[in-house]
Design a protein around this motif. Structure first.
Motif, PDB file in Angstrom:
ATOM      1  N   ASP A 125    -127.842   9.112  43.794  1.00  0.00           N
ATOM      2  CA  ASP A 125    -127.842  10.108  42.715  1.00  0.00           C
ATOM      3  C   ASP A 125    -127.324   9.508  41.413  1.00  0.00           C
ATOM      4  O   ASP A 125    -127.900   9.732  40.343  1.00  0.00           O
ATOM      5  CB  ASP A 125    -127.014  11.326  43.101  1.00  0.00           C
ATOM      6  N   ASN A 126    -126.235   8.742  41.498  1.00  0.00           N
ATOM      7  CA  ASN A 126    -125.679   8.114  40.292  1.00  0.00           C
ATOM      8  C   ASN A 126    -126.651   7.097  39.713  1.00  0.00           C
ATOM      9  O   ASN A 126    -126.790   7.003  38.489  1.00  0.00           O
ATOM     10  CB  ASN A 126    -124.339   7.432  40.608  1.00  0.00           C
ATOM     11  N   ASP A 127    -127.300   6.330  40.578  1.00  0.00           N
ATOM     12  CA  ASP A 127    -128.274   5.341  40.100  1.00  0.00           C
ATOM     13  C   ASP A 127    -129.442   6.019  39.397  1.00  0.00           C
ATOM     14  O   ASP A 127    -129.879   5.576  38.335  1.00  0.00           O
ATOM     15  CB  ASP A 127    -128.790   4.482  41.252  1.00  0.00           C
ATOM     16  N   ARG A 128    -129.951   7.103  39.995  1.00  0.00           N
ATOM     17  CA  ARG A 128    -131.076   7.814  39.371  1.00  0.00           C
ATOM     18  C   ARG A 128    -130.664   8.448  38.044  1.00  0.00           C
ATOM     19  O   ARG A 128    -131.431   8.436  37.083  1.00  0.00           O
ATOM     20  CB  ARG A 128    -131.636   8.855  40.327  1.00  0.00           C
ATOM     21  N   ALA A 129    -129.452   8.979  37.972  1.00  0.00           N
ATOM     22  CA  ALA A 129    -128.969   9.563  36.713  1.00  0.00           C
ATOM     23  C   ALA A 129    -128.847   8.485  35.639  1.00  0.00           C
ATOM     24  O   ALA A 129    -129.225   8.702  34.481  1.00  0.00           O
ATOM     25  CB  ALA A 129    -127.626  10.254  36.935  1.00  0.00           C
ATOM     26  N   ARG A 130    -128.312   7.314  36.006  1.00  0.00           N
ATOM     27  CA  ARG A 130    -128.177   6.215  35.053  1.00  0.00           C
ATOM     28  C   ARG A 130    -129.553   5.729  34.586  1.00  0.00           C
ATOM     29  O   ARG A 130    -129.782   5.497  33.400  1.00  0.00           O
ATOM     30  CB  ARG A 130    -127.394   5.060  35.669  1.00  0.00           C
ATOM     31  N   ALA A 156    -124.094  12.259  23.271  1.00  0.00           N
ATOM     32  CA  ALA A 156    -124.181  13.340  24.266  1.00  0.00           C
ATOM     33  C   ALA A 156    -124.891  12.846  25.522  1.00  0.00           C
ATOM     34  O   ALA A 156    -124.471  13.155  26.650  1.00  0.00           O
ATOM     35  CB  ALA A 156    -124.905  14.543  23.678  1.00  0.00           C
ATOM     36  N   LEU A 157    -125.946  12.077  25.341  1.00  0.00           N
ATOM     37  CA  LEU A 157    -126.699  11.546  26.479  1.00  0.00           C
ATOM     38  C   LEU A 157    -125.801  10.665  27.342  1.00  0.00           C
ATOM     39  O   LEU A 157    -125.752  10.820  28.567  1.00  0.00           O
ATOM     40  CB  LEU A 157    -127.917  10.761  25.973  1.00  0.00           C
ATOM     41  N   PHE A 158    -125.066   9.742  26.716  1.00  0.00           N
ATOM     42  CA  PHE A 158    -124.216   8.830  27.476  1.00  0.00           C
ATOM     43  C   PHE A 158    -122.979   9.527  28.047  1.00  0.00           C
ATOM     44  O   PHE A 158    -122.407   9.051  29.018  1.00  0.00           O
ATOM     45  CB  PHE A 158    -123.837   7.604  26.647  1.00  0.00           C
ATOM     46  N   ALA A 159    -122.601  10.653  27.474  1.00  0.00           N
ATOM     47  CA  ALA A 159    -121.491  11.433  28.022  1.00  0.00           C
ATOM     48  C   ALA A 159    -121.956  12.292  29.194  1.00  0.00           C
ATOM     49  O   ALA A 159    -121.134  12.907  29.871  1.00  0.00           O
ATOM     50  CB  ALA A 159    -120.877  12.308  26.935  1.00  0.00           C
ATOM     51  N   GLY A 160    -123.266  12.340  29.404  1.00  0.00           N
ATOM     52  CA  GLY A 160    -123.809  13.151  30.495  1.00  0.00           C
ATOM     53  C   GLY A 160    -123.883  14.628  30.163  1.00  0.00           C
ATOM     54  O   GLY A 160    -124.108  15.454  31.040  1.00  0.00           O
ATOM     55  N   ASP A 161    -123.735  14.956  28.895  1.00  0.00           N
ATOM     56  CA  ASP A 161    -123.790  16.356  28.455  1.00  0.00           C
ATOM     57  C   ASP A 161    -125.226  16.662  28.013  1.00  0.00           C
ATOM     58  O   ASP A 161    -125.557  16.597  26.823  1.00  0.00           O
ATOM     59  CB  ASP A 161    -122.797  16.572  27.317  1.00  0.00           C
ATOM     60  N   LEU A 162    -126.064  17.000  28.982  1.00  0.00           N
ATOM     61  CA  LEU A 162    -127.489  17.174  28.687  1.00  0.00           C
ATOM     62  C   LEU A 162    -127.773  18.428  27.864  1.00  0.00           C
ATOM     63  O   LEU A 162    -128.770  18.478  27.141  1.00  0.00           O
ATOM     64  CB  LEU A 162    -128.293  17.163  29.979  1.00  0.00           C
ATOM     65  N   GLU A 163    -126.899  19.435  27.932  1.00  0.00           N
ATOM     66  CA  GLU A 163    -127.074  20.620  27.072  1.00  0.00           C
ATOM     67  C   GLU A 163    -126.849  20.251  25.613  1.00  0.00           C
ATOM     68  O   GLU A 163    -127.624  20.639  24.741  1.00  0.00           O
ATOM     69  CB  GLU A 163    -126.115  21.728  27.491  1.00  0.00           C
ATOM     70  N   ARG A 164    -125.771  19.517  25.344  1.00  0.00           N
ATOM     71  CA  ARG A 164    -125.489  19.081  23.973  1.00  0.00           C
ATOM     72  C   ARG A 164    -126.575  18.115  23.503  1.00  0.00           C
ATOM     73  O   ARG A 164    -126.992  18.153  22.336  1.00  0.00           O
ATOM     74  CB  ARG A 164    -124.104  18.437  23.905  1.00  0.00           C
ATOM     75  N   ALA A 180    -138.148  13.155  25.518  1.00  0.00           N
ATOM     76  CA  ALA A 180    -136.787  12.626  25.661  1.00  0.00           C
ATOM     77  C   ALA A 180    -135.969  13.492  26.612  1.00  0.00           C
ATOM     78  O   ALA A 180    -135.273  12.979  27.492  1.00  0.00           O
ATOM     79  CB  ALA A 180    -136.103  12.535  24.294  1.00  0.00           C
ATOM     80  N   VAL A 181    -136.075  14.798  26.475  1.00  0.00           N
ATOM     81  CA  VAL A 181    -135.339  15.715  27.356  1.00  0.00           C
ATOM     82  C   VAL A 181    -135.857  15.588  28.791  1.00  0.00           C
ATOM     83  O   VAL A 181    -135.073  15.552  29.745  1.00  0.00           O
ATOM     84  CB  VAL A 181    -135.424  17.172  26.835  1.00  0.00           C
ATOM     85  N   ALA A 182    -137.166  15.488  28.965  1.00  0.00           N
ATOM     86  CA  ALA A 182    -137.730  15.343  30.312  1.00  0.00           C
ATOM     87  C   ALA A 182    -137.259  14.047  30.959  1.00  0.00           C
ATOM     88  O   ALA A 182    -136.910  14.038  32.145  1.00  0.00           O
ATOM     89  CB  ALA A 182    -139.255  15.387  30.250  1.00  0.00           C
ATOM     90  N   LEU A 183    -137.218  12.947  30.200  1.00  0.00           N
ATOM     91  CA  LEU A 183    -136.743  11.692  30.755  1.00  0.00           C
ATOM     92  C   LEU A 183    -135.273  11.794  31.161  1.00  0.00           C
ATOM     93  O   LEU A 183    -134.873  11.311  32.210  1.00  0.00           O
ATOM     94  CB  LEU A 183    -136.932  10.540  29.758  1.00  0.00           C
ATOM     95  N   ALA A 184    -134.472  12.435  30.326  1.00  0.00           N
ATOM     96  CA  ALA A 184    -133.039  12.564  30.616  1.00  0.00           C
ATOM     97  C   ALA A 184    -132.791  13.410  31.857  1.00  0.00           C
ATOM     98  O   ALA A 184    -131.833  13.176  32.592  1.00  0.00           O
ATOM     99  CB  ALA A 184    -132.319  13.165  29.418  1.00  0.00           C
ATOM    100  N   HIS A 185    -133.647  14.382  32.116  1.00  0.00           N
ATOM    101  CA  HIS A 185    -133.496  15.268  33.275  1.00  0.00           C
ATOM    102  C   HIS A 185    -134.248  14.776  34.499  1.00  0.00           C
ATOM    103  O   HIS A 185    -134.179  15.397  35.560  1.00  0.00           O
ATOM    104  CB  HIS A 185    -133.995  16.676  32.935  1.00  0.00           C
ATOM    105  N   ARG A 186    -134.972  13.692  34.385  1.00  0.00           N
ATOM    106  CA  ARG A 186    -135.866  13.238  35.450  1.00  0.00           C
ATOM    107  C   ARG A 186    -135.168  13.047  36.788  1.00  0.00           C
ATOM    108  O   ARG A 186    -135.721  13.370  37.830  1.00  0.00           O
ATOM    109  CB  ARG A 186    -136.549  11.940  35.036  1.00  0.00           C
ATOM    110  N   HIS A 187    -133.954  12.564  36.798  1.00  0.00           N
ATOM    111  CA  HIS A 187    -133.263  12.286  38.063  1.00  0.00           C
ATOM    112  C   HIS A 187    -133.052  13.551  38.888  1.00  0.00           C
ATOM    113  O   HIS A 187    -132.931  13.491  40.089  1.00  0.00           O
ATOM    114  CB  HIS A 187    -131.931  11.589  37.819  1.00  0.00           C
ATOM    115  N   ARG A 188    -133.034  14.701  38.261  1.00  0.00           N
ATOM    116  CA  ARG A 188    -132.800  15.941  38.996  1.00  0.00           C
ATOM    117  C   ARG A 188    -134.016  16.363  39.805  1.00  0.00           C
ATOM    118  O   ARG A 188    -133.901  17.102  40.755  1.00  0.00           O
ATOM    119  CB  ARG A 188    -132.421  17.053  38.033  1.00  0.00           C
ATOM    120  N   ALA A 189    -135.208  15.869  39.394  1.00  0.00           N
ATOM    121  CA  ALA A 189    -136.436  16.239  40.122  1.00  0.00           C
ATOM    122  C   ALA A 189    -136.786  15.248  41.197  1.00  0.00           C
ATOM    123  O   ALA A 189    -137.640  15.502  42.025  1.00  0.00           O
ATOM    124  CB  ALA A 189    -137.596  16.342  39.119  1.00  0.00           C
ATOM    125  N   ASP A 190    -136.133  14.065  41.206  1.00  0.00           N
ATOM    126  CA  ASP A 190    -136.462  13.037  42.199  1.00  0.00           C
ATOM    127  C   ASP A 190    -136.000  13.411  43.578  1.00  0.00           C
ATOM    128  O   ASP A 190    -135.080  14.093  43.812  1.00  0.00           O
ATOM    129  CB  ASP A 190    -135.837  11.688  41.805  1.00  0.00           C
TER     130      ASP A 190
END
Length: 190
Positions: A125-130, A156-164, A180-190
């Motif tokens: 999970d951490n690897d996919r988020a990174r 905000a992206l590097f802080a992991g604050d995807l809402e901000r 950009a938002v889809a790429l940042a959230h991509r790990h949640r759909a994997d």
């Protein structure tokens, strides 16, 4: 299979496997906007040669583009162990690490493969988020580094604050913002 996304300036033209994106670009109406193709896995731009016939274009695509090219002809198998995609590389360890590895059942190679497999499972999970964060950052740096609030969005992206992060890119051109938002959230759909 990896996917790619092509932009003409700030407008998304196509998303999908590289052969599909390449052929959409080949047959798209000419534009004066710069065309950029991004790997959705890494966020890095790639270059393609779109000269020639559809078949020639697909044949020139990088080998790592999945089913981009026809599969290679099967080579006759020789004696010995089959090639399983094993790649020999150098690993630097202290002597006590080598002693421990060599004392493991199957030897150093088997022990290292088991350790890597376990680490990948435990940290998946951490690897996919990174990877998602890095892909979003590479993409937005290449295409939107000049856009308003880029620095704040990056923080905000590097802080992991995807809402901000989403709030900071809200005023960007729609296709860039959405990608950009889809790429940042991509790990949640994997």
């Amino acid at each position: 299979m990896d996917t790619y996304t092509a932009f003409a300036g700030h407008v998304r033209i196509a998303t999908g496997p590289l052969p599909k994106v390449a052929l959409v670009l080949k047959h798209a109406a000419p534009t004066t906007a710069p065309i950029t193709i991004f790997s959705d896995r890494t966020g890095h731009p790639i270059d393609l040669d779109l000269r020639g016939s559809d078949r020639e274009i697909v044949a020139r695509l990088p080998a790592d583009a999945g089913a981009a090219a026809d599969p290679p002809a099967s080579e006759p198998r020789g004696r010995g162990r089959p090639k399983l995609g094993v790649v020999a590389r150098e690993v630097t360890l202290l002597p006590q690490h080598w002693e421990w590895l060599n004392a493991q059942p199957g030897g150093a190679s088997v022990a290292l493969r088991k350790l890597v497999h376990e680490a990948r499972r435990a940290n998946g999970d951490n690897d996919r988020a990174r990877e998602a964060r890095d892909a979003a950052y590479h993409f937005m740096s290449a295409i939107g580094g000049h856009l308003p609030q880029f620095e704040e969005a990056s923080r905000a992206l590097f802080a992991g604050d995807l809402e901000r992060f989403a709030a900071r890119v809200a005023d960007w051109p729609a296709d860039i913002r959405d990608h950009a938002v889809a790429l940042a959230h991509r790990h949640r759909a994997d």
